[in-house]
Scaffold this active site. Structure first.
Site, PDB file in Angstrom:
ATOM      1  N   TRP A 281      42.290  59.246  45.977  1.00 20.75           N
ATOM      2  CA  TRP A 281      42.585  60.500  46.668  1.00 20.75           C
ATOM      3  C   TRP A 281      41.524  61.560  46.388  1.00 20.75           C
ATOM      4  O   TRP A 281      41.755  62.740  46.579  1.00 20.75           O
ATOM      5  CB  TRP A 281      43.961  61.019  46.232  1.00 20.75           C
ATOM      6  CG  TRP A 281      45.092  60.276  46.869  1.00 20.75           C
ATOM      7  CD1 TRP A 281      45.762  60.637  48.000  1.00 20.75           C
ATOM      8  CD2 TRP A 281      45.701  59.056  46.440  1.00 20.75           C
ATOM      9  NE1 TRP A 281      46.737  59.712  48.301  1.00 20.75           N
ATOM     10  CE2 TRP A 281      46.724  58.727  47.349  1.00 20.75           C
ATOM     11  CE3 TRP A 281      45.483  58.188  45.376  1.00 20.75           C
ATOM     12  CZ2 TRP A 281      47.526  57.608  47.230  1.00 20.75           C
ATOM     13  CZ3 TRP A 281      46.278  57.063  45.248  1.00 20.75           C
ATOM     14  CH2 TRP A 281      47.283  56.772  46.167  1.00 20.75           C
ATOM     15  N   CYS A 316      48.519  56.441  51.142  1.00 21.95           N
ATOM     16  CA  CYS A 316      49.912  56.011  51.363  1.00 21.95           C
ATOM     17  C   CYS A 316      50.128  55.213  52.644  1.00 21.95           C
ATOM     18  O   CYS A 316      50.853  54.226  52.646  1.00 21.95           O
ATOM     19  CB  CYS A 316      50.857  57.197  51.290  1.00 21.95           C
ATOM     20  SG  CYS A 316      50.762  58.344  52.688  1.00 21.95           S
ATOM     21  N   HIS A 375      54.322  61.768  53.566  1.00 17.18           N
ATOM     22  CA  HIS A 375      54.171  60.581  52.714  1.00 17.18           C
ATOM     23  C   HIS A 375      54.801  59.404  53.446  1.00 17.18           C
ATOM     24  O   HIS A 375      55.880  59.523  54.031  1.00 17.18           O
ATOM     25  CB  HIS A 375      54.843  60.804  51.355  1.00 17.18           C
ATOM     26  CG  HIS A 375      54.783  59.600  50.470  1.00 17.18           C
ATOM     27  ND1 HIS A 375      53.604  58.901  50.258  1.00 17.18           N
ATOM     28  CD2 HIS A 375      55.733  58.939  49.771  1.00 17.18           C
ATOM     29  CE1 HIS A 375      53.846  57.881  49.451  1.00 17.18           C
ATOM     30  NE2 HIS A 375      55.119  57.882  49.145  1.00 17.18           N
ATOM     31  N   ASP A 398      58.511  51.509  48.189  1.00 17.94           N
ATOM     32  CA  ASP A 398      57.280  52.305  48.268  1.00 17.94           C
ATOM     33  C   ASP A 398      56.230  51.672  47.358  1.00 17.94           C
ATOM     34  O   ASP A 398      56.457  51.500  46.170  1.00 17.94           O
ATOM     35  CB  ASP A 398      57.584  53.740  47.815  1.00 17.94           C
ATOM     36  CG  ASP A 398      56.436  54.700  48.106  1.00 17.94           C
ATOM     37  OD1 ASP A 398      55.326  54.233  48.419  1.00 17.94           O
ATOM     38  OD2 ASP A 398      56.659  55.925  48.004  1.00 17.94           O
ATOM     39  N   TYR A 562      45.987  65.589  51.678  1.00 19.88           N
ATOM     40  CA  TYR A 562      47.289  65.561  52.349  1.00 19.88           C
ATOM     41  C   TYR A 562      48.428  65.508  51.339  1.00 19.88           C
ATOM     42  O   TYR A 562      49.591  65.710  51.672  1.00 19.88           O
ATOM     43  CB  TYR A 562      47.373  64.384  53.340  1.00 19.88           C
ATOM     44  CG  TYR A 562      47.653  63.034  52.705  1.00 19.88           C
ATOM     45  CD1 TYR A 562      48.943  62.531  52.630  1.00 19.88           C
ATOM     46  CD2 TYR A 562      46.620  62.257  52.168  1.00 19.88           C
ATOM     47  CE1 TYR A 562      49.202  61.299  52.048  1.00 19.88           C
ATOM     48  CE2 TYR A 562      46.870  61.043  51.597  1.00 19.88           C
ATOM     49  CZ  TYR A 562      48.161  60.559  51.533  1.00 19.88           C
ATOM     50  OH  TYR A 562      48.415  59.338  50.946  1.00 19.88           O
TER      51      TYR A 562
END
Length: 733
Positions: A281, A316, A375, A398, A562
């Site tokens: 990220w 993600c 997300h 997830d 984000y």
């Protein structure tokens, strides 16, 4: 099946763990009982297998009836709990009165009948639902045709197949033949299977659809992009089985969708187990592919299997896309979910604490929680026999590495129904998912004397909208009400109280310390902003009282990931406002392209924070909003016959809209059933220049298809394009 006694492994078991589908030991072709064969007896005189037919072509009834005809795989692929046909040819006609044989299925290296890794299939007069069995449905000359039914709880994986013939002196078994290997998958069409899903349209979407739509962007500016799941593409089924092997998942647990989805959620990320994808990220992707460049899961999974090491990089939606491929490929119904304003609650107290300085600026040292603009995670459909009745159905899983769960970075399966009702005591990881969609946003002023004052509480910001792709189309489906009751309803209060009773940390008691409502209201709007252009931000102040007020206001514009984490502040502005009684005032701020372009992150998110202090009352007003810059698109065109087996030319076109040159430009192109994933590099694209890339392809799947392209460069990313196609069948001769 006989087992030889050997050394005990660590003193705890007689056999090592059976945790690899790929590992195998051949079964003996002859197993004699009670000593050698007497002189004069020739075992070849007994029934002897000369050939086995599995009817495994795409058009054969086995693959069509089991909905496995789309897999690019020449082996037999069937779904558990449903019968399929095989034919065995013998050296002479089969006589059921004196000949005894059975089919055997074996998986892994240390097969045991009680573990489900060695399956002797008996010949029965009639098949029984829910049980392994083989029924003779035809005897003709030297051939026997069998209808074989597997158990709906059978292990999912690639089995080796043998035929064993009984003689008075022992067993004669066919030798190992890879051509008879059989894949057995989960079966959403079988009522006894834990993943049974009612409704043909739902199964068509959540199991058989190999192209999806993933939603991203911002709650006020929802964007979508297509994703090629490619679960039927050549090599993907083996890659998904390899993922479980890499996790050293015990074969005996691979028939349980709860265990398979939990292992998948850990293995799709590489955080602690050398899994499929490395997350990044930080906007630096020098050693791999930027997350925004991927067009689908196929390249990622095939690279992982071939290199045996994690692929770089994912965020993600990439984790969710790959995980969806894994689940659908194995036969578990699955979909990708997007939660707008998703809480990453670091201290798990159902509260997103945003600390402000006394002048209204955000205190980044104290503010640890972050609100992700969106997300993505997955839902998988299954029964939950480990939970009370009513908590089966969609389960949140997830694979983005966020928090540790039982020592590994994974999340779920958590019952969506349990999350909605606040029953977060039920496994797995329900408190974390509950917080993602239910936390409150609390603005707290950290005073210089060490005290904290709650300024405002926003109970509706988090989990604002939860969506997925609609069934049978590319549109958006709002599923917020599957996760939470409407704000303010009695049921919503009850669900929160239930969650608190089951151990969710009690939020800060805000009664009494909450300041009375201010006489002044503030809001702001950001106009639709296009990448590389100036745009305006308008702040409105409203005085609702008969008093005159003066305000000191502060605007902070930040370039953010984000995930809500700020990279850099690009705009700072302070101004004084005087408000006459019962009046309003607008302040306009111009945001110039030159202020944000040089340091933009790949998703082009800008986050604005406006705070104002009412000088007379010392009230603090605070508002925050994100905006996503509109990014140019790739254009895809085709010419030639849109038909299976015919040449078709695909053109990808892009015009650089910026006032600067784009360097190190990569374009990725993908289209399941139409074109294999490929990419091409352009060193530089000058301002206003147009580039074109042409490829010739031959579609091999008919019906509605889609071409997907993405572009990434040093200074511009998240550029997409897609084209819907209708590929015709090849006319029969």
């Amino acid at each position: 099946m006989s087992e030889t006694s050997g050394p005990a492994f660590g003193g705890r078991r007689a056999l090592p763990r059976n945790a690899s589908n790929a590992a195998e030991d051949d079964l003996p072709t002859v197993e004699l009982q009670g000593g050698p064969v007497p002189r004069g007896v020739n075992l070849q005189d007994y029934l002897h297998v000369t050939n086995i037919h599995l009817f495994k072509e795409r058009w054969d009834t086995n693959k069509v009836d089991h909905h496995t005809d789309k897999y690019e795989n020449n082996k037999l692929i069937v779904r558990r709990g449903q019968s399929f046909f095989i034919q065995i040819d013998f050296n002479r006609p089969y006589d059921p009165r004196r000949d005894l044989f059975r089919v055997e299925y074996v998986i892994g290296r240390y097969p045991q009948e009680n573990k489900g890794t060695y399956i002797p299939v008996p010949i029965v007069p009639e098949l029984q639902r829910g049980k392994w069995g083989a029924e003779v449905i035809m005897r003709e000359n030297r051939s026997v045709r069998l209808s074989i039914q597997s158990s709906p709880e059978c292990i999912v994986g690639k089995f080796r197949m043998y035929v064993a013939v009984w003689t008075p002196y022992g067993i004669l078994r066919t030798s190992r033949n890879p051509e008879t290997d059989t894949y057995i998958l989960f079966n959403p069409w079988c009522e006894e299977d834990a993943v049974y899903l009612d409704g043909d349209k739902e199964r068509e979407e959540y199991v058989l659809n190999d192209i999806g739509v993933i939603f991203y962007g911002d709650f006020n500016d929802i964007k979508s992009r297509s994703w090629s799941y490619g679960q039927f593409e050549d090599g993907i089924l083996d890659a998904c089985l390899y993922v479980m092997d890499k996790a050293q998942m015990d074969l005996s647990g691979r028939g349980n969708p709860i265990k398979v989805s939990r292992v998948g959620s850990a293995m799709v990320n590489a955080k602690d187990d050398e899994g499929v994808l490395v997350g990044s990220w930080d906007n630096i992707y020098a050693y791999g592919v930027p997350p925004s460049a991927w067009t689908g899961s196929v390249d990622i999974l095939l690279e992982y299997q071939s290199t045996k090491s994690p692929v770089r990089y994912g965020q993600c939606w990439v984790f969710a896309g790959v995980f969806n491929t894994f689940l659908r490929c194995l036969g578990i119904p699955a979909r990708v979910i997007t939660n707008y304003f998703s809480a990453h609650d670091n201290d798990a107290n159902l509260q997103m604490d945003i600390f402000l300085e006394e002048d209204g600026n955000v205190n980044s040292k104290l503010t640890k929680d972050s609100v992700w603009n969106y997300h993505c995670w997955n839902e998988a459909w299954m029964t939950r026999p480990d939970l009370p009745v009513g908590f089966g159905g969609w389960q949140a899983v997830d694979s983005t590495p966020q928090e540790n769960s039982d020592g590994m970075y994974r999340c779920g399966p958590a019952s969506v129904q349990a999350i909605k009702h606040g029953h977060i005591c039920f496994q797995f990881d329900a408190p974390f998912v509950f917080a993602e969609v239910n936390s409150d946003l609390i603005y707290i002023t950290a005073k210089k004397d060490g005290t904290h004052v709650v300024e405002t509480v926003d109970t509706t910001h988090i989990g604002k909208l939860i969506v997925t792709k609609e069934v049978g189309g590319d549109g958006i489906k709002d599923i917020t009400d599957t996760y939470k009751f409407q704000e303010g309803q009695e049921e919503e209060r009850l669900a929160l109280e239930t969650a608190l009773m089951y151990g969710a940390k009690k939020p800060l008691n805000i009664e009494g310390i909450l300041k009375p409502r201010s006489d002044v209201d503030m809001n702001f709007d950001v106009e639709n902003a296009v990448l590389g252009r100036d745009f305006k931000l308008t702040i409105t102040f409203q005085n609702n009282s008969p008093r005159r007020y003066t305000l000191s206001a502060y605007l902070s514009g930040n370039i953010v990931f984000y995930t809500g984490v700020s990279k850099t502040e690009f705009k700072k502005e302070t101004f004084e406002v005087t408000l006459e009684p019962l009046s309003f005032k607008r302040e306009e701020v111009l945001i110039r392209a030159g202020e944000y372009m040089g340091q933009l992150l790949e998703q082009a998110y800008l986050h604005f924070f406006v705070t104002a202090r009412v000088n007379e009352s010392k009230d603090i007003l605070a508002k925050q909003k994100s905006t996503v810059l509109t990014i140019p698109q790739l254009i895809i065109k085709v010419r030639g016959a849109k038909m299976v087996g015919s040449d078709m030319v695909v053109t990808v076109e892009f015009t650089n809209p910026l006032k600067e040159a784009l360097r190190n430009v990569w374009i990725h192109l993908d289209g399941p059933g139409v074109i294999k994933p490929m990419r091409k590099m352009f060193r530089e694209i000058q301002p206003s220049a147009t580039i074109q890339w042409e490829e010739v392809c031959r579609p091999w799947v008919s019906g509605p298809r889609k071409l997907i392209a993405s572009m990434t460069s040093d200074s511009l990313r998240h550029v997409y394009g897609e084209l819907n196609l209708q590929i015709q069948r090849r006319p029969s001769a």
